[in-house]
Design an enzyme around this catalytic site. Structure first.
Site, mmCIF file in Angstrom:
data_model
loop_
_atom_site.group_PDB
_atom_site.id
_atom_site.type_symbol
_atom_site.label_atom_id
_atom_site.label_comp_id
_atom_site.label_asym_id
_atom_site.label_seq_id
_atom_site.Cartn_x
_atom_site.Cartn_y
_atom_site.Cartn_z
ATOM 1 N N GLU A 1 0.831 -1.209 0.000
ATOM 2 C CA GLU A 1 0.000 0.000 0.000
ATOM 3 C C GLU A 1 0.867 1.261 0.000
ATOM 4 O OE1 GLU A 1 -1.656 1.830 3.434
ATOM 5 O OE2 GLU A 1 -1.327 0.047 4.658
ATOM 6 N N LYS B 1 -3.752 -1.567 15.285
ATOM 7 C CA LYS B 1 -3.379 -0.778 16.465
ATOM 8 C C LYS B 1 -4.555 -0.695 17.428
ATOM 9 C CE LYS B 1 0.236 2.211 14.782
ATOM 10 N NZ LYS B 1 0.298 2.601 13.381
HETATM 11 N N1 PSU Z 1 -3.047 1.773 10.608
HETATM 12 C C1 PSU Z 1 -1.719 1.869 10.803
HETATM 13 N N2 PSU Z 1 -0.963 2.471 9.846
HETATM 14 C C2 PSU Z 1 -1.514 2.966 8.694
HETATM 15 C C3 PSU Z 1 -2.929 2.828 8.497
HETATM 16 C C4 PSU Z 1 -3.658 2.238 9.486
HETATM 17 O O1 PSU Z 1 -1.221 1.443 11.831
HETATM 18 O O2 PSU Z 1 -0.789 3.514 7.847
HETATM 19 C C5 PSU Z 1 -3.556 3.328 7.224
HETATM 20 C C6 PSU Z 1 -3.792 2.162 6.249
HETATM 21 O O3 PSU Z 1 -3.630 2.649 4.930
HETATM 22 C C7 PSU Z 1 -5.244 1.810 6.485
HETATM 23 C C8 PSU Z 1 -5.825 3.172 6.729
HETATM 24 O O4 PSU Z 1 -5.865 1.157 5.396
HETATM 25 O O5 PSU Z 1 -4.855 3.851 7.513
HETATM 26 C C9 PSU Z 1 -7.163 3.115 7.439
HETATM 27 O O6 PSU Z 1 -7.739 4.382 7.461
HETATM 28 P P1 PSU Z 1 -9.255 4.534 7.950
HETATM 29 O O7 PSU Z 1 -9.233 4.187 9.402
HETATM 30 O O8 PSU Z 1 -9.573 5.973 7.700
HETATM 31 O O9 PSU Z 1 -10.062 3.609 7.124
#
Ligand code: PSU
Ligand code: MN
Length: 305
Positions: free
Chosen positions: A25, A159
């Site tokens: 990603e 996390k």
């Molecule tokens: N959690 C992490 N590091 C990250 C992300 C999440 O520990 O970089 C990023 C990933 O790209 C994940 C996104 O898909 O955040 C999720 O965002 P949201 O909660 O807005 O869907």
């Protein structure tokens, strides 16, 4: 407007011969880690995937072009760029139409990886059900994508900025297997266990077989392949829990909402823990890259047989 995928020739060649390819990603590069560690991480992750016999394909949208497999100079440009849109499923069409740069989340990357025919995707942690989602309805689109798009996602769990119990419940409801790679525990990113169990503990060969059987039965959707952070790199649970609580309070006080929530929390954790969380983050991504490449190789061998 170009609606075809720009696939790096090396990736296209590997896919054509059904060799092992691992998707990566790009939100982790633009929104997850600071410059220049983000570029260093992106390069080293790709190198580890190669060392383990697979072809890496970092996915992003560059000037409105969905790109599968960034060149080194494209990686560098993205790592330094500002105003890159965080791209989940809903953002893909808009970013293509407006010709902007977009960094794909787990959801966005899965979707584009699947369009390209890539079956294994390595990341750090997935998005999930946020704490207090009962009020905010903040549930990452990553979970919906896992329920519909057939890609295996190798991650160190998620996390604990999230409600990991609800995240696992949601995945169960949506029919997404959560497999522990040689572990019984669902990992919590910085620590090896969240206190929750995985559905099933499998080794790499068994996990590849599970992918084949899942999709072979015509079941749509992805699989979570949970791979805990190496023991030596894991953080103390009380220490990181304290930092996460403080970050959550800051987000609450500042009224952070929507797609800003996760990047804000990641940024605060980084600030509050100095280099400690960064080192752990890098270590777990590299470990996921090694295991993900092994999984892609095992899966490709099974397909070839
Ligand atoms: N959690 C992490 N590091 C990250 C992300 C999440 O520990 O970089 C990023 C990933 O790209 C994940 C996104 O898909 O955040 C999720 O965002 P949201 O909660 O807005 O869907
Ligand atoms: Mn959200």
């Amino acid at each position: 407007m170009n609606l075809t995928l720009d696939i790096h020739p090396e990736v296209a060649e590997a896919l054509q011969h059904r060799l092992a390819v691992v998707a990566l990603e790009s939100t982790i590069i633009t929104h997850g880690l600071p410059w220049p560690e983000n570029l260093e991480m992106a390069r080293k992750t790709e190198a580890i995937i190669r060392e383990h016999g697979a072809v890496p394909a970092t996915i992003a949208i560059l000037n409105g072009r969905p790109t599968i497999g960034l060149t080194d100079s494209q990686l560098e440009e993205l790592a330094q760029a500002r105003d890159v849109v965080k791209v989940s499923r809903r953002d893909i069409g808009v970013v293509i139409a407006t010709g902007r740069h977009g960094a794909t989340t787990v959801a966005g990357t899965m979707l584009l990886a699947d369009r390209a025919g890539i079956k294994v995707f390595v990341t750090g942690g997935i998005g999930g059900v946020h704490r207090q989602a009962q009020q905010t309805m903040d549930i990452s689109a990553d979970l919906q994508e896992l329920s519909r798009t057939p890609v295996a996602v190798v991650c160190a769990g998620a996390k604990s900025i999230l409600d990991l119990g609800l995240t696992l419940e949601y995945l169960e409801t949506q029919g997404v297997p959560v497999i522990g790679l040689d572990t019984d525990h669902f990992p919590a990113f910085y620590t090896r266990s969240s206190g929750f169990s995985v559905d099933l503990r499998l080794d790499i060969a068994q996990a590849a077989a599970a992918m084949r059987a899942h999709w072979g039965m015509g079941i749509s959707g992805g699989l979570v392949m949970a791979n805990p952070i190496p023991e030596a790199a894991a953080l103390d649970k009380e220490y990181i829990d304290g930092i996460i609580s403080a970050a959550l309070q800051d987000a609450d006080r500042q009224g952070i909402k929507g797609k800003e929530t996760t990047p804000f929390l990641l940024g605060r954790i980084k600030e509050l823990s100095g280099g400690k969380s960064l080192a752990a983050n890098l270590a777990l991504v590299y470990h996921n890259a090694a295991r993900g490449a092994e999984l892609a190789v095992a899966y490709a061998n099974m397909e070839q047989a």
